[in-house]
Design an enzyme around this catalytic site. Sequence first.
Site, PDB file in Angstrom:
ATOM      1  CG  ASP A   1      -2.274   0.528   0.986  1.00 38.43           C
ATOM      2  OD1 ASP A   1      -3.250  -0.110   1.419  1.00 38.43           O
ATOM      3  OD2 ASP A   1      -2.375   1.581   0.314  1.00 38.43           O
TER       4      ASP A   1
ATOM      5  CG  ASP B   1      -4.349   5.592   0.690  1.00 37.56           C
ATOM      6  OD1 ASP B   1      -5.298   4.865   0.941  1.00 37.56           O
ATOM      7  OD2 ASP B   1      -4.176   6.707   1.211  1.00 37.56           O
TER       8      ASP B   1
ATOM      9  CD  GLU C   1      -8.759   4.528  -2.050  1.00 37.15           C
ATOM     10  OE1 GLU C   1      -7.828   5.203  -1.582  1.00 37.15           O
ATOM     11  OE2 GLU C   1      -9.685   4.097  -1.350  1.00 37.15           O
TER      12      GLU C   1
ATOM     13  CG  HIS D   1      -9.175  -1.278   4.012  1.00 36.93           C
ATOM     14  ND1 HIS D   1      -9.046  -1.295   2.627  1.00 36.93           N
ATOM     15  CD2 HIS D   1      -8.722  -0.083   4.402  1.00 36.93           C
ATOM     16  CE1 HIS D   1      -8.530  -0.163   2.227  1.00 36.93           C
ATOM     17  NE2 HIS D   1      -8.335   0.599   3.273  1.00 36.93           N
ATOM     18  CG  ASP D   2     -11.470   2.215   3.088  1.00 39.10           C
ATOM     19  OD1 ASP D   2     -10.836   2.703   2.132  1.00 39.10           O
ATOM     20  OD2 ASP D   2     -11.026   2.173   4.255  1.00 39.10           O
TER      21      ASP D   2
HETATM   22  O1  ISL Z   1     -13.358   8.868   1.441  1.00 39.92           O
HETATM   23  C1  ISL Z   1     -13.739   8.706   0.327  1.00 39.92           C
HETATM   24  C2  ISL Z   1     -15.169   8.742  -0.042  1.00 39.92           C
HETATM   25  O2  ISL Z   1     -15.939   8.943   1.118  1.00 39.92           O
HETATM   26  C3  ISL Z   1     -12.813   8.464  -0.815  1.00 39.92           C
HETATM   27  O3  ISL Z   1     -12.971   9.539  -1.710  1.00 39.92           O
HETATM   28  C4  ISL Z   1     -11.361   8.387  -0.363  1.00 39.92           C
HETATM   29  O4  ISL Z   1     -10.515   8.572  -1.493  1.00 39.92           O
HETATM   30  C5  ISL Z   1     -11.057   7.004   0.183  1.00 39.92           C
HETATM   31  O5  ISL Z   1     -11.866   6.733   1.283  1.00 39.92           O
HETATM   32  C6  ISL Z   1      -9.588   6.954   0.595  1.00 39.92           C
HETATM   33  O6  ISL Z   1      -9.379   5.737   1.310  1.00 39.92           O
HETATM   34  C7  ISL Z   1      -7.992   5.454   1.523  1.00 39.92           C
HETATM   35  O7  ISL Z   1      -7.337   6.534   2.172  1.00 39.92           O
HETATM   36  C8  ISL Z   1      -7.727   6.832   3.516  1.00 39.92           C
HETATM   37  C9  ISL Z   1      -7.838   5.597   4.421  1.00 39.92           C
HETATM   38  O8  ISL Z   1      -8.548   5.927   5.595  1.00 39.92           O
HETATM   39  C10 ISL Z   1      -8.567   4.468   3.699  1.00 39.92           C
HETATM   40  O9  ISL Z   1      -8.557   3.297   4.529  1.00 39.92           O
HETATM   41  C11 ISL Z   1      -7.884   4.205   2.374  1.00 39.92           C
HETATM   42  O10 ISL Z   1      -8.493   3.105   1.677  1.00 39.92           O
HETATM   43  C12 ISL Z   1      -6.675   7.763   4.060  1.00 39.92           C
HETATM   44  O11 ISL Z   1      -5.404   7.190   3.858  1.00 39.92           O
END
Ligand code: ISL
Length: 557
Positions: free
Chosen positions: A112, A213, A262, A330-331
């Site tokens: 990552d 990321d 991403e 994971h999100d």
């Molecule tokens: O937050 C978003 C939409 O609600 C997205 O636009 C955002 O780009 C995405 O959530 C980013 O996620 C990544 O970066 C974050 C981290 O918390 C996440 O786990 C990771 O997947 C900050 O590093």
Amino acid sequence: MSNTAVEVKQKTNLEKNSWWKNAVGYQIYPRSFKDSNHDGIGDLNGIRQKLPYLKELGVDFIWINPIYASPNVDNGYDISDYQAIHEDFGTMEDFQTLLKEAHELDLKIIMDLVINHTSDQHPWFLESKKSLDNPYRDYYHWVDATKEQLPNNWQSFFGGSTWTYCETTGQAYFHVFAKEQPDLNWKNPRVRHEIYQMIRWWLDLGIDGFRIDAISHIQKEPWHFKITDNQWAPFMNVAGIELYLEELKAIFNEYNIMTVGEASGVPHQEAAEWTGENGYFNMIFELEHCERIGEIGRQKGSIPHLKHSLNQWQTSLAHNGWNALYLENHDTPRSISVYGDDSSEAAKALATVLLLLKGTPFIYQGQEVGMTNYPFTSIEELNAADTIHFYQSLLTQGTMSKDALAIAVNWSRDHSRTPFQWENSLHGGFSTTEPWLKVNDNYQTINAAQKDVENNSIFHHYQTLIRLRKQTNALIYGEFHLLLPDHPTIFCYTRTTDSESWLILVQLDRKQTTVTLPNTLDYSNWEEILTTSDTKPLEQQMILSDYEAHVYRNTGI
Ligand code: ISL
Ligand code: CA
């Protein structure tokens, strides 16, 4: 050999060199995968123990979420040292052993790459905030402000302003995420140089690529930019970002690796620019298809939305570029809970839809054994920074705590971060100690060990789909076409090459449905290759019941 045949052979050879096009990925959230040293936290040696399991599943590469030194405000997405392993996960030597053992099993590892921001404990930021003339000041975004008057009204993804005021220097710094995650200033060539050096350091270590990321946020509009409809517009795929992405691409192209960006906010119309022949990455994760469900009472994802969005991306990338395919990560909450009813039938139906689309599928840890959302009952059980902030903001707005919890839990990232359920034993076999996050009590029936006792386990269905996909040119390169686009619960599509056609027919609901397939199809010559229920010949009129899935092939077209 005719010109066309030569072109086809060249194209196929070219495509064959992109190993990631024939591959299936597996995402590991290291904190929750396997604890090997009895501290209740997953670690690298735990992953080493489970490499044979991943080999048995049949995946080709692993994406590991951040394992670098971090204060863990955002569970590792707030990095304080890019070239050190967080002590919770082990040592750099453990990582290099993991990499070596993975390669010995012909498993690749992608890392990552979190370069939109660092932790506020990173030495660069600790220096930067000291004074206006500190050499690291413009590694980040600082703007004159007062405690009452911040530079603008932009809002962070994690809630609250994107600005945090610092008394010391009378300025505020910018952060798209938590205040502990200050955004790097990509306009500064010194920042880019340091980041590029770090990237090369990891690639020279022998890793097989990166998941990059939040990369669509590294360019910001001018601070005076006025928000009109989209509150994220000031830092979402902003013009000028291509300068930095081209520099990143030049480095990546020096290595035979895989990159997946991403790219939140990149519309499907731009997908080919981001991932095509001259794209910045081999593929991108878009976030359009996995819509956030948040309101009370709307606990379910929309199948029509899922079909429509996936269809757009399949169509936009049909002839140039490549999709990264996923239903959860994971999100997000667990897809079996968002789109299904937590049953193994729903798990297999969703797996059939995901694994046979065009693109590289990513399986998120636990998805292959049917892990579900967690029945959180108190805010103390939750960990994700954005969920807790969201809950508190709801309380501040006067929402009753019971309702605030229900809304915050609906789309909490914690659902997919509960410890992996390995077997029906203490803590689900994840650890011998109380884990950092509660294990779902359904580990007694939902766990990886079921694969050895159930004939038609979810794991076995994933195994079968992965094997089928990897041995079938049409399922890798065949053209995607959505059938029954307007059906509310049936997901039906074909994959076609010049020599054969496949038809995937899945009922994504627990109910019996009579469906009429298009009369443009020739219903002779179809052979059923796979089903999750009773064998049925493909006919124009089909009756499908609870999460029934069928896969047909036609070599007579
Ligand atoms: O937050 C978003 C939409 O609600 C997205 O636009 C955002 O780009 C995405 O959530 C980013 O996620 C990544 O970066 C974050 C981290 O918390 C996440 O786990 C990771 O997947 C900050 O590093
Ligand atoms: Ca551990």
